[in-house]
Every structure is written in C-alpha cells, then in structure tokens.
Scaffold this motif. Structure first.
Motif, mmCIF file in Angstrom:
data_model
loop_
_atom_site.group_PDB
_atom_site.id
_atom_site.type_symbol
_atom_site.label_atom_id
_atom_site.label_comp_id
_atom_site.label_asym_id
_atom_site.label_seq_id
_atom_site.Cartn_x
_atom_site.Cartn_y
_atom_site.Cartn_z
ATOM 1 N N MET A 1 0.836 -1.206 0.000
ATOM 2 C CA MET A 1 0.000 0.000 0.000
ATOM 3 C C MET A 1 0.874 1.260 0.000
ATOM 4 S SD MET A 1 -3.191 -0.990 0.060
ATOM 5 C CE MET A 1 -4.159 0.337 0.769
ATOM 6 N N LYS A 2 0.411 2.265 -0.735
ATOM 7 C CA LYS A 2 1.159 3.521 -0.791
ATOM 8 C C LYS A 2 1.078 4.268 0.531
ATOM 9 C CE LYS A 2 0.616 4.691 -5.708
ATOM 10 N NZ LYS A 2 0.074 5.710 -6.636
ATOM 11 N N ASN A 3 2.184 4.957 0.877
ATOM 12 C CA ASN A 3 2.121 5.892 1.982
ATOM 13 C C ASN A 3 1.188 7.031 1.595
ATOM 14 O OD1 ASN A 3 3.915 4.608 3.711
ATOM 15 N ND2 ASN A 3 5.694 5.615 2.831
ATOM 16 N N GLN A 4 0.515 7.583 2.596
ATOM 17 C CA GLN A 4 -0.400 8.697 2.355
ATOM 18 C C GLN A 4 0.090 9.953 3.058
ATOM 19 O OE1 GLN A 4 -3.897 6.552 3.906
ATOM 20 N NE2 GLN A 4 -4.845 6.768 1.888
ATOM 21 N N ALA A 5 -0.206 11.094 2.447
ATOM 22 C CA ALA A 5 0.114 12.396 3.034
ATOM 23 C C ALA A 5 -1.145 13.239 3.067
ATOM 24 C CB ALA A 5 1.191 13.096 2.222
ATOM 25 N N LEU A 6 -1.379 13.906 4.179
ATOM 26 C CA LEU A 6 -2.484 14.847 4.297
ATOM 27 C C LEU A 6 -1.900 16.255 4.312
ATOM 28 C CD1 LEU A 6 -5.461 15.610 4.818
ATOM 29 C CD2 LEU A 6 -4.993 15.338 7.272
ATOM 30 N N ILE A 7 -2.370 17.091 3.390
ATOM 31 C CA ILE A 7 -1.931 18.484 3.349
ATOM 32 C C ILE A 7 -3.142 19.369 3.613
ATOM 33 C CG2 ILE A 7 -0.844 20.308 1.994
ATOM 34 C CD1 ILE A 7 0.620 18.203 0.422
ATOM 35 N N VAL A 8 -3.109 20.051 4.736
ATOM 36 C CA VAL A 8 -4.202 20.943 5.116
ATOM 37 C C VAL A 8 -3.914 22.307 4.494
ATOM 38 C CG1 VAL A 8 -5.520 21.936 7.021
ATOM 39 C CG2 VAL A 8 -4.438 19.689 7.290
ATOM 40 N N GLY A 9 -4.633 22.618 3.415
ATOM 41 C CA GLY A 9 -4.364 23.850 2.676
ATOM 42 C C GLY A 9 -3.369 23.598 1.567
ATOM 43 N N GLY A 10 -3.723 22.744 0.636
ATOM 44 C CA GLY A 10 -2.774 22.366 -0.409
ATOM 45 C C GLY A 10 -3.247 22.657 -1.812
ATOM 46 N N THR A 11 -4.220 23.539 -1.972
ATOM 47 C CA THR A 11 -4.751 23.795 -3.309
ATOM 48 C C THR A 11 -3.943 24.836 -4.074
ATOM 49 O OG1 THR A 11 -6.308 25.447 -2.459
ATOM 50 C CG2 THR A 11 -7.099 23.179 -2.645
ATOM 51 N N THR A 12 -3.163 25.636 -3.364
ATOM 52 C CA THR A 12 -2.339 26.662 -4.004
ATOM 53 C C THR A 12 -1.028 26.798 -3.236
ATOM 54 O OG1 THR A 12 -3.263 28.467 -2.642
ATOM 55 C CG2 THR A 12 -4.357 28.025 -4.750
ATOM 56 N N GLY A 13 -0.136 27.597 -3.786
ATOM 57 C CA GLY A 13 1.063 28.016 -3.063
ATOM 58 C C GLY A 13 1.961 26.912 -2.551
ATOM 59 N N ILE A 14 2.415 27.073 -1.319
ATOM 60 C CA ILE A 14 3.395 26.169 -0.721
ATOM 61 C C ILE A 14 2.826 24.769 -0.549
ATOM 62 C CG2 ILE A 14 4.761 25.732 1.357
ATOM 63 C CD1 ILE A 14 4.872 28.854 1.698
ATOM 64 N N GLY A 15 1.579 24.668 -0.120
ATOM 65 C CA GLY A 15 0.955 23.363 0.068
ATOM 66 C C GLY A 15 0.881 22.586 -1.232
ATOM 67 N N LYS A 16 0.506 23.263 -2.305
ATOM 68 C CA LYS A 16 0.402 22.605 -3.609
ATOM 69 C C LYS A 16 1.781 22.186 -4.107
ATOM 70 C CE LYS A 16 -1.486 23.184 -8.260
ATOM 71 N NZ LYS A 16 -2.051 24.149 -9.236
ATOM 72 N N ALA A 17 2.779 23.035 -3.929
ATOM 73 C CA ALA A 17 4.147 22.703 -4.357
ATOM 74 C C ALA A 17 4.671 21.492 -3.595
ATOM 75 C CB ALA A 17 5.062 23.904 -4.158
ATOM 76 N N THR A 18 4.294 21.379 -2.326
ATOM 77 C CA THR A 18 4.687 20.214 -1.527
ATOM 78 C C THR A 18 3.988 18.959 -2.036
ATOM 79 O OG1 THR A 18 5.009 21.635 0.417
ATOM 80 C CG2 THR A 18 4.788 19.270 0.812
ATOM 81 N N ALA A 19 2.712 19.097 -2.366
ATOM 82 C CA ALA A 19 1.961 17.966 -2.917
ATOM 83 C C ALA A 19 2.623 17.441 -4.184
ATOM 84 C CB ALA A 19 0.525 18.392 -3.212
ATOM 85 N N GLU A 20 3.088 18.338 -5.034
ATOM 86 C CA GLU A 20 3.738 17.940 -6.286
ATOM 87 C C GLU A 20 4.967 17.074 -6.009
ATOM 88 O OE1 GLU A 20 4.546 21.591 -8.284
ATOM 89 O OE2 GLU A 20 2.441 21.958 -8.805
ATOM 90 N N LEU A 21 5.769 17.469 -5.030
ATOM 91 C CA LEU A 21 6.978 16.708 -4.702
ATOM 92 C C LEU A 21 6.634 15.317 -4.178
ATOM 93 C CD1 LEU A 21 9.132 19.481 -2.967
ATOM 94 C CD2 LEU A 21 9.386 18.586 -5.286
ATOM 95 N N LEU A 22 5.617 15.237 -3.337
ATOM 96 C CA LEU A 22 5.227 13.945 -2.769
ATOM 97 C C LEU A 22 4.623 13.034 -3.838
ATOM 98 C CD1 LEU A 22 3.692 15.264 0.562
ATOM 99 C CD2 LEU A 22 5.752 13.869 0.352
ATOM 100 N N LEU A 23 3.822 13.601 -4.724
ATOM 101 C CA LEU A 23 3.209 12.805 -5.783
ATOM 102 C C LEU A 23 4.268 12.214 -6.716
ATOM 103 C CD1 LEU A 23 0.166 15.091 -6.635
ATOM 104 C CD2 LEU A 23 0.037 12.761 -5.717
#
Length: 251
Positions: A1-23
């Motif tokens: 199973m894949k590890n999961q990450a929860l980003i609270v506030g990830g639709t724009t800016g820093i949160g979204k950029a972090t999501a991109e790296l994890l994906l």
C-alpha cells in the motif's frame, strides 16, 4: 500500500508545491481546501502527477473539523505525513483589530490542533511518521510596515505547538518540525492585493531579503519535503528560517 500524506491547505502556493513533490515519489496525497474554485482545479492538475484526492472543508467550522477528524482513520489508514499549510494574511493595525479579525487567524490553529491530534493517533498506529507546520517569520519578528499582531500571535503559537508535539510524540517515532518563511509569492496576499498584481507588488520586497529576492513556493516546499522524509531523521522540534536571510540581518 502507498504511503499517504495529508496536506491541510494544499490547493495553491506552498501546500500545492509540496503535494507535487510527494506525488512525484509515489505518495498518495489527500488535500484539504476551502470549497472554492481552486479545489477541483488543483485536483485536476495534480492528478496528472499521481494519486490525489481533495476534500472541501471550512477550517473555521469546528463542528465540520471534528467530523472530518473522526473519519480520518478510515479515509487514510496509511497516513505517513501531515503538512499544516492553510493560512490567511492581511496586515492591519493592532488598534483596528476586531474580534472577527482575531478569530480568522486563530481558528486555523484550533483546526490544526484537532486534525493533528487525529493524524498523530494514526501515525502512532503506523509506527511513526512526520509532521511539518508552516509557521512564519512574522511569528518571530515584528515588521512595522506589515502590522500583524493577531497573525503573528497565531504563528508563534504554532511554533510552540511544534516543539511541544516534538517532545510528546518522539516516543512514537513521530517527528514534528516547522518552517518559518518570509515573503513568498503565493495567493495568500490576495486578501489585500489584487491577485493579478501579487507578483509585481511583492517584487518591492526583494531587497528586504539579504539573498536579494522574494521566495517561491518551491523554495519552501523543498525544505518541507526534506523535513518529512528520513533524510532529516535526526531533526525534530525545529523551526527552520526559510526566509532568504531575513532573520540573519537586513540589507
């Protein structure tokens, strides 16, 4: 199973950029965002990079936050990472602050508290994980040109929260850190700058940073990613200044 990450506030800016790296490294990402146009737009864009899911949640609605927290264990049983990235910023003189202004900032911390509590229980069951909070340079230093007493009070509280959790959760192999950015070009400034003028307006802050430029979301996301991964396995309770040198001195 894949590890999961929860980003609270990830639709724009820093949160979204972090999501991109994890994906990009195969982590399944769950993003909490306000129920607005950015939510599905971000999901569509990020889905090209990997497995992503967005959840609409008003963080100022505590009943909804508690309801979400109750279901987290079922929705994300393989949770490994949590990033508390949501925020709001609009400078205002202390003598003009209303209770609503105060609550706008501190409601975020209340939501972070209970979402993080639910996340930590899952991480404990999963034999560990990592949490990163996005604090702020303003939580460490007052800037007269941008009066932000309630915002800074909330961010300083988030810094303290980070250190307390680092101590309490270390026994469960859960690391907790924070980053404290200075001026970064993100939509957070849309509260008081027209969105299409944010880039141009923030260029006036280049010289404020000893390194000579304002930050970009990737500047902060790269450090968040490092703090989430085992590359920083001996780091916990840290609040890192990712600020172009602002806390070191001034030009």
């Amino acid at each position: 199973m894949k590890n999961q990450a929860l980003i609270v506030g990830g639709t724009t800016g820093i949160g979204k950029a972090t999501a991109e790296l994890l994906l990009k490294e195969g982590v399944e990402v769950i993003i909490i965002g306000r129920p607005n146009k950015n939510l599905k737009k971000s999901e569509s864009e990020l889905a090209k990079m990997g497995s992503v899911k967005t959840i609409a949640l008003d963080l100022s609605d505590l009943a909804s936050v508690h309801e979400f927290a109750k279901g987290m264990a079922q929705q994300m049983p393989n949770l490994k990472y949590l990033v508390n990235a949501a925020g709001y910023f609009s400078p205002k003189a202390f003598l003009e602050h209303s209770e609503a202004d105060y609550d706008k900032y501190h409601d975020f911390n209340k939501a972070f508290f209970f979402i993080t509590q639910a996340a930590a229980k899952i991480l404990k069951d999963n034999q560990g994980g990592s949490i990163v909070n996005i604090g702020s340079m303003w939580g460490k230093q007052a800037i007269k040109a941008t009066p932000s007493s309630a915002y800074s009070m909330a961010k300083a509280g988030l810094h303290a929260f980070t250190q307390h959790l680092a101590m309490e959760l270390a026994d469960y192999n859960i690391r907790v850190n924070a980053v404290a950015p200075a001026v970064v070009v993100t939509p957070i400034y849309a509260a008081f700058i027209e969105e299409d003028k944010i880039e141009e307006t923030l260029q006036g802050f280049n010289a404020f940073h000893p390194i000579g430029r304002v930050g970009r979301p990737a500047d902060i996301a790269n450090t968040i990613h490092f703090l989430l991964t085992d590359k920083s396995a001996w780091v916990t309770g840290a609040i890192w200044d990712i600020d172009g040198g602002v806390m070191a001195g001034r030009n």
